[in-house]
Design a protein around this motif. Structure first.
Motif, PDB file in Angstrom:
ATOM      1  N   TYR A 208       0.828  -1.206   0.000  1.00  0.00           N
ATOM      2  CA  TYR A 208       0.000   0.000   0.000  1.00  0.00           C
ATOM      3  C   TYR A 208       0.869   1.266   0.000  1.00  0.00           C
ATOM      4  N   LEU A 209       1.894   1.285   0.848  1.00  0.00           N
ATOM      5  CA  LEU A 209       2.723   2.479   0.963  1.00  0.00           C
ATOM      6  C   LEU A 209       3.485   2.781  -0.323  1.00  0.00           C
ATOM      7  N   PHE A 210       4.063   1.757  -0.942  1.00  0.00           N
ATOM      8  CA  PHE A 210       5.015   1.994  -2.020  1.00  0.00           C
ATOM      9  C   PHE A 210       4.474   1.731  -3.418  1.00  0.00           C
ATOM     10  N   GLU A 211       3.271   1.159  -3.527  1.00  0.00           N
ATOM     11  CA  GLU A 211       2.689   0.933  -4.843  1.00  0.00           C
ATOM     12  C   GLU A 211       1.353   1.634  -5.034  1.00  0.00           C
ATOM     13  N   VAL A 212       0.597   1.786  -3.965  1.00  0.00           N
ATOM     14  CA  VAL A 212      -0.745   2.362  -4.081  1.00  0.00           C
ATOM     15  C   VAL A 212      -0.767   3.837  -3.696  1.00  0.00           C
ATOM     16  N   ALA A 213      -0.184   4.178  -2.564  1.00  0.00           N
ATOM     17  CA  ALA A 213      -0.262   5.546  -2.047  1.00  0.00           C
ATOM     18  C   ALA A 213       0.406   6.540  -3.001  1.00  0.00           C
ATOM     19  N   GLY A 219       1.325  13.991  -8.053  1.00  0.00           N
ATOM     20  CA  GLY A 219       1.887  12.779  -8.645  1.00  0.00           C
ATOM     21  C   GLY A 219       2.975  12.135  -7.812  1.00  0.00           C
ATOM     22  N   PHE A 220       3.347  12.728  -6.680  1.00  0.00           N
ATOM     23  CA  PHE A 220       4.386  12.135  -5.837  1.00  0.00           C
ATOM     24  C   PHE A 220       3.911  10.833  -5.216  1.00  0.00           C
ATOM     25  N   ARG A 221       4.848   9.889  -5.110  1.00  0.00           N
ATOM     26  CA  ARG A 221       4.625   8.645  -4.376  1.00  0.00           C
ATOM     27  C   ARG A 221       5.591   8.599  -3.198  1.00  0.00           C
ATOM     28  N   LEU A 222       5.355   7.677  -2.278  1.00  0.00           N
ATOM     29  CA  LEU A 222       6.219   7.568  -1.110  1.00  0.00           C
ATOM     30  C   LEU A 222       7.545   6.902  -1.473  1.00  0.00           C
ATOM     31  N   PRO A 223       8.659   7.426  -0.975  1.00  0.00           N
ATOM     32  CA  PRO A 223       9.942   6.750  -1.201  1.00  0.00           C
ATOM     33  C   PRO A 223      10.005   5.446  -0.413  1.00  0.00           C
ATOM     34  N   GLU A 224      10.711   4.476  -0.949  1.00  0.00           N
ATOM     35  CA  GLU A 224      10.833   3.187  -0.280  1.00  0.00           C
ATOM     36  C   GLU A 224      11.681   3.338   0.984  1.00  0.00           C
ATOM     37  N   ALA A 225      11.231   2.692   2.051  1.00  0.00           N
ATOM     38  CA  ALA A 225      11.934   2.770   3.327  1.00  0.00           C
ATOM     39  C   ALA A 225      11.567   1.548   4.157  1.00  0.00           C
ATOM     40  N   ALA A 226      12.303   1.330   5.231  1.00  0.00           N
ATOM     41  CA  ALA A 226      12.045   0.197   6.118  1.00  0.00           C
ATOM     42  C   ALA A 226      10.666   0.333   6.771  1.00  0.00           C
ATOM     43  N   VAL A 227      10.004  -0.813   6.956  1.00  0.00           N
ATOM     44  CA  VAL A 227       8.693  -0.860   7.603  1.00  0.00           C
ATOM     45  C   VAL A 227       8.805  -1.769   8.825  1.00  0.00           C
ATOM     46  N   CYS A 228       8.290  -1.279   9.945  1.00  0.00           N
ATOM     47  CA  CYS A 228       8.318  -2.052  11.191  1.00  0.00           C
ATOM     48  C   CYS A 228       6.905  -2.123  11.765  1.00  0.00           C
ATOM     49  N   THR A 229       6.404  -3.343  11.943  1.00  0.00           N
ATOM     50  CA  THR A 229       5.086  -3.560  12.549  1.00  0.00           C
ATOM     51  C   THR A 229       5.263  -4.225  13.921  1.00  0.00           C
ATOM     52  N   THR A 230       4.141  -4.490  14.576  1.00  0.00           N
ATOM     53  CA  THR A 230       4.185  -5.283  15.804  1.00  0.00           C
ATOM     54  C   THR A 230       4.524  -6.734  15.458  1.00  0.00           C
ATOM     55  N   ARG A 231       4.700  -7.541  16.482  1.00  0.00           N
ATOM     56  CA  ARG A 231       4.959  -8.968  16.277  1.00  0.00           C
ATOM     57  C   ARG A 231       3.684  -9.792  16.295  1.00  0.00           C
ATOM     58  N   HIS A 232       2.545  -9.148  16.384  1.00  0.00           N
ATOM     59  CA  HIS A 232       1.275  -9.870  16.416  1.00  0.00           C
ATOM     60  C   HIS A 232       1.047 -10.605  15.096  1.00  0.00           C
ATOM     61  N   THR A 233       0.566 -11.829  15.202  1.00  0.00           N
ATOM     62  CA  THR A 233       0.202 -12.598  14.011  1.00  0.00           C
ATOM     63  C   THR A 233      -1.307 -12.758  13.905  1.00  0.00           C
ATOM     64  N   SER A 234      -2.035 -12.202  14.858  1.00  0.00           N
ATOM     65  CA  SER A 234      -3.491 -12.254  14.863  1.00  0.00           C
ATOM     66  C   SER A 234      -4.056 -10.837  14.802  1.00  0.00           C
ATOM     67  N   THR A 235      -4.947 -10.594  13.848  1.00  0.00           N
ATOM     68  CA  THR A 235      -5.569  -9.285  13.726  1.00  0.00           C
ATOM     69  C   THR A 235      -6.398  -8.950  14.960  1.00  0.00           C
ATOM     70  N   ILE A 236      -7.070  -9.942  15.521  1.00  0.00           N
ATOM     71  CA  ILE A 236      -7.907  -9.716  16.706  1.00  0.00           C
ATOM     72  C   ILE A 236      -7.051  -9.298  17.897  1.00  0.00           C
ATOM     73  N   THR A 237      -5.915  -9.963  18.083  1.00  0.00           N
ATOM     74  CA  THR A 237      -5.014  -9.604  19.175  1.00  0.00           C
ATOM     75  C   THR A 237      -4.469  -8.195  18.993  1.00  0.00           C
ATOM     76  N   ALA A 238      -4.080  -7.866  17.768  1.00  0.00           N
ATOM     77  CA  ALA A 238      -3.549  -6.528  17.491  1.00  0.00           C
ATOM     78  C   ALA A 238      -4.607  -5.461  17.745  1.00  0.00           C
ATOM     79  N   LEU A 239      -5.859  -5.744  17.351  1.00  0.00           N
ATOM     80  CA  LEU A 239      -6.944  -4.783  17.565  1.00  0.00           C
ATOM     81  C   LEU A 239      -7.195  -4.575  19.052  1.00  0.00           C
ATOM     82  N   ALA A 240      -7.150  -5.665  19.818  1.00  0.00           N
ATOM     83  CA  ALA A 240      -7.354  -5.558  21.266  1.00  0.00           C
ATOM     84  C   ALA A 240      -6.267  -4.691  21.909  1.00  0.00           C
ATOM     85  N   HIS A 241      -5.035  -4.859  21.458  1.00  0.00           N
ATOM     86  CA  HIS A 241      -3.939  -4.043  21.982  1.00  0.00           C
ATOM     87  C   HIS A 241      -4.107  -2.588  21.585  1.00  0.00           C
ATOM     88  N   GLU A 242      -4.557  -2.363  20.369  1.00  0.00           N
ATOM     89  CA  GLU A 242      -4.776  -0.994  19.901  1.00  0.00           C
ATOM     90  C   GLU A 242      -5.860  -0.306  20.717  1.00  0.00           C
TER      91      GLU A 242
END
Length: 323
Positions: A208-213, A219-242
């Motif tokens: 999404y960041l580097f191909e869609v946005a 006409g500018f797009r986002l430059p490519e850069a490192a992406v860091c997310t949480t370690r959650h592998t469950s969307t439900i767990t991540a939502l609860a934490h949020e």
């Protein structure tokens, strides 16, 4: 700096509003799991420090050895152990922190270049592969860390919808702002409380960041850069934490870890070029540059609000890394 001159410094400009799939779409299709991008920081003493090499497979029939390739060449000094689905693979010491011999091997390789490098984790027996990226930051780099949802995207909800609909729901001017920073030599990192796996996981977030946005007007797009997310592998767990407010603590700890890797005193400040909105950027390792809106720069805590959200970064000084 005009849009044209900034475009000549970074590959993030294009007038087409259509979705143009590249390597990140390929990674979404081929990946048998997900992995965080790795940040390698070259310290003033010439040594490399590394963020964790966090990797999970979404399915495994039994434990496997994982082979690591950087820019197509295998790391010969070590392997990782993948023991179970959705569980982090580890090095021999039992953690995601890379051993000294891996960093020593990377230092000796001329093909590991500053900026973006391809990183592949492969299980030879099953053919499973996970693709991520390794970013090498040279000595004395200045770093700007951006949140994603509600900061790059218009708000939390449409940022998630954009992943599904391939629609660019981003603040006006934010793509140009990041391109201006990239052109001036700042290292960028996207820090988000999204999950590692799943429909809002890191692979789809990169896509999404580097191909869609993009900014429809400039006409500018986002430059490519490192992406860091949480370690959650469950969307439900991540939502609860949020919803429980844990995402703030996660981002604070991630920033402290980044500063520690660089071996510097923390000098972190949040500021908001869009008055009335949440802070757009957090600059660490060095004092942040100043920015202006059409009505002048205001700190993040300012109660002032404006609907004129075009951003300018013409007063951001170029950064020349110190040797």
């Amino acid at each position: 700096m005009t849009a044209t001159s900034a475009a000549s410094h970074c590959c993030c400009y294009g007038t087409s509003s259509s979705f143009a799939p590249t390597a990140y779409t390929d990674a979404v299709k081929m990946n048998a799991g997900s992995a965080l991008d790795v940040v390698l920081i070259e310290r003033s003493d010439g040594q490399l420090q590394s963020s964790d090499w966090l990797l999970v497979f979404d399915r495994l029939s039994h434990p496997f050895k994982v082979h690591i390739h950087v820019n197509g060449r295998e790391i010969s000094s070590c392997r990782m152990n993948a023991s179970a689905p959705s569980q982090p693979a580890t090095f021999e010491a039992g953690s995601c922190a890379p051993p000294a011999e891996l960093l020593t091997e990377l230092m000796s390789r001329s093909e590991v270049r500053p900026g973006k490098n391809e990183l592949r984790y492969t299980v030879v027996e099953s053919g499973q592969t996970v693709r991520a990226w390794l970013y090498l930051w040279p000595k004395q780099s200045r770093v700007v860390v951006f949140d994603v949802d509600g900061t790059v995207t218009l708000n939390d909800l449409v940022g998630q919808l954009g992943n599904v609909l391939n629609v660019s729901f981003v603040h006006k001017g934010v793509c140009e702002l990041l391109c201006q920073l990239d052109a001036r030599g700042y290292q960028l990192l996207f820090l988000t409380s999204r999950t590692l796996l799943g429909p809002a996981g890191i692979d789809r977030t990169r896509r999404y960041l580097f191909e869609v946005a993009h900014d429809a007007e400039s006409g500018f797009r986002l430059p490519e850069a490192a992406v860091c997310t949480t370690r959650h592998t469950s969307t439900i767990t991540a939502l609860a934490h949020e919803l429980g407010g844990a995402s703030g603590a996660y981002k604070t700890n991630a920033l402290k870890s980044l500063v520690s890797l660089a071996g510097r005193q923390q000098n972190t400040q949040a500021c908001s070029p869009i008055p009335g909105r949440r802070p757009l950027l957090i600059s660490c390792l060095h004092p942040p540059p100043s920015f202006q809106t059409h009505q002048g720069w205001r700190p993040a805590h300012s109660p002032a609000h404006s609907t004129r959200c075009s951003l300018r970064a013409s007063n951001v000084a170029p950064h020349t890394p110190h040797a």
